[in-house]
Design an enzyme around this catalytic site. Structure first.
Site, PDB file in Angstrom:
ATOM      1  N   LEU A 160      16.266  -9.092  -3.022  1.00 36.46           N
ATOM      2  CA  LEU A 160      15.529  -8.832  -4.258  1.00 36.46           C
ATOM      3  C   LEU A 160      16.257  -7.900  -5.216  1.00 36.46           C
ATOM      4  O   LEU A 160      16.292  -8.151  -6.421  1.00 36.46           O
ATOM      5  CB  LEU A 160      14.164  -8.235  -3.910  1.00 36.46           C
ATOM      6  CG  LEU A 160      13.050  -9.238  -3.662  1.00 36.46           C
ATOM      7  CD1 LEU A 160      11.892  -8.580  -2.943  1.00 36.46           C
ATOM      8  CD2 LEU A 160      12.579  -9.816  -4.981  1.00 36.46           C
ATOM      9  N   HIS A 171      -4.514  -4.224  -2.342  1.00 35.15           N
ATOM     10  CA  HIS A 171      -5.039  -3.803  -1.038  1.00 35.15           C
ATOM     11  C   HIS A 171      -5.235  -2.300  -0.928  1.00 35.15           C
ATOM     12  O   HIS A 171      -5.402  -1.767   0.161  1.00 35.15           O
ATOM     13  CB  HIS A 171      -4.115  -4.284   0.078  1.00 35.15           C
ATOM     14  CG  HIS A 171      -4.003  -5.784   0.141  1.00 35.15           C
ATOM     15  ND1 HIS A 171      -2.847  -6.444   0.517  1.00 35.15           N
ATOM     16  CD2 HIS A 171      -4.906  -6.744  -0.151  1.00 35.15           C
ATOM     17  CE1 HIS A 171      -3.052  -7.742   0.464  1.00 35.15           C
ATOM     18  NE2 HIS A 171      -4.294  -7.956   0.064  1.00 35.15           N
ATOM     19  N   VAL A 207       0.823  -1.206   0.000  1.00 29.62           N
ATOM     20  CA  VAL A 207       0.000   0.000   0.000  1.00 29.62           C
ATOM     21  C   VAL A 207       0.862   1.263   0.000  1.00 29.62           C
ATOM     22  O   VAL A 207       0.353   2.362   0.201  1.00 29.62           O
ATOM     23  CB  VAL A 207      -0.968   0.011   1.213  1.00 29.62           C
ATOM     24  CG1 VAL A 207      -1.965  -1.121   1.113  1.00 29.62           C
ATOM     25  CG2 VAL A 207      -0.204  -0.064   2.541  1.00 29.62           C
TER      26      VAL A 207
END
Length: 286
Positions: A274, A131, A115
């Site tokens: 990542l 979301h 979010v």
């Protein structure tokens, strides 16, 4: 540390997973499903990952938020504090590489459970915010939406000198606060009708709008592969797309530090940072 230096510590399984990820991206048409782990390198903590911790208390539920003014005061006092961290965060290498891969056609669509708005800030305007987003506020009475910056200014005026230095902030902008600060906090109503304002995010106990879910299933169905970035897939909201892809025979790759609920469904599993993995993968696919 460079991407190559980080990958020097990779296991054989990680390297095999990276090779599979590169092949999937090279085939183009990949759908990305991102989670909180993608934003840790932007300074936003993860709930369960290697850089974060589990919640010390249960999150605010929709029923609790709508059920009483005291709960809303607690939410907005804590969120007003945490918003500064979210608003000040910038996209990291992972967000930027995803956008670069999208522009080159290797990534066809992005679905995010986050979010924080960092995919949008990196240029991925069409990312589906599963979301919702903390950058919007919605009135539960008249339905008017407005910018979070606007509300933040009003809350500053209502609560001059409000400070909570050193507060622990979570991925949804929630922050730990002393009870005395919560008790003294003043909440702003809707500027149009005086109704109750709520962040335009899906609370626990609240369902993701059905059209949004159907859109995400459609994107997964149209994709050539599903790549999960930085999600433990603990909640069904994201796990359902992994299960859906696996049932359809669509290959799934997961890049996440730590185990996930979808590991047994993945054709590739990479347990490495990542930013380093995506940078290396993008380099290899050109």
């Amino acid at each position: 540390m460079s991407a190559h230096a980080t990958l020097d510590d990779a296991t054989e399984a990680d390297l095999e997973g990276l090779e599979t990820l590169v092949r999937l991206l090279a085939g183009r048409g990949v759908v990305v499903l991102s989670g909180a782990g993608l934003s840790t390198e932007s300074g936003i903590p993860d709930y369960r990952g290697a850089t974060g911790s589990r919640r010390r208390r249960a999150p605010m539920t929709y029923q609790e938020f709508t059920g009483g003014e005291e709960a809303r005061r607690r939410y907005w006092a804590r969120s007003h504090t945490g918003w500064r961290t979210i608003a000040g965060a910038e996209p990291n290498a992972g967000h930027r590489v995803v956008e670069r891969l999208r522009r080159s056609g290797h990534v066809a669509a992005v679905i995010t459970q986050n979010v924080d708005g960092l995919h949008r800030a990196a240029g991925t305007r069409a990312a589906v915010e599963l979301h919702g987003g903390l950058h919007r506020v919605v009135c539960l009475e008249c339905g008017r939406t407005s910018a979070r910056e606007e509300l933040d200014g009003r809350l500053e005026e209502l609560n001059p000198g409000f400070r909570a230095a050193g507060a622990e902030v979570r991925p949804d902008g929630d922050a730990e606060l002393p009870q005395e600060l919560v008790d003294a906090f003043r909440v702003a109503p809707c500027g149009a009708c005086g109704g109750v304002l709520k962040p335009d995010v899906v609370f626990f106990g609240e369902s993701v709008p059905k059209p949004r879910v159907e859109r995400c299933f459609g994107l997964v169905d149209a994709g050539q592969a599903l790549v999960v970035l930085g999600s433990s897939l603990t909640v069904m909201s994201g796990l359902r797309f992994v299960r859906h892809a696996a049932r359809a025979g669509t290959p799934v790759a997961i890049v996440n530090q730590g185990r996930t609920r979808g590991d047994d469904l993945a054709a590739a599993r990479i347990d490495l940072p990542l930013g380093a993995v995506l940078t290396e993968a993008a380099h290899r696919v050109g």
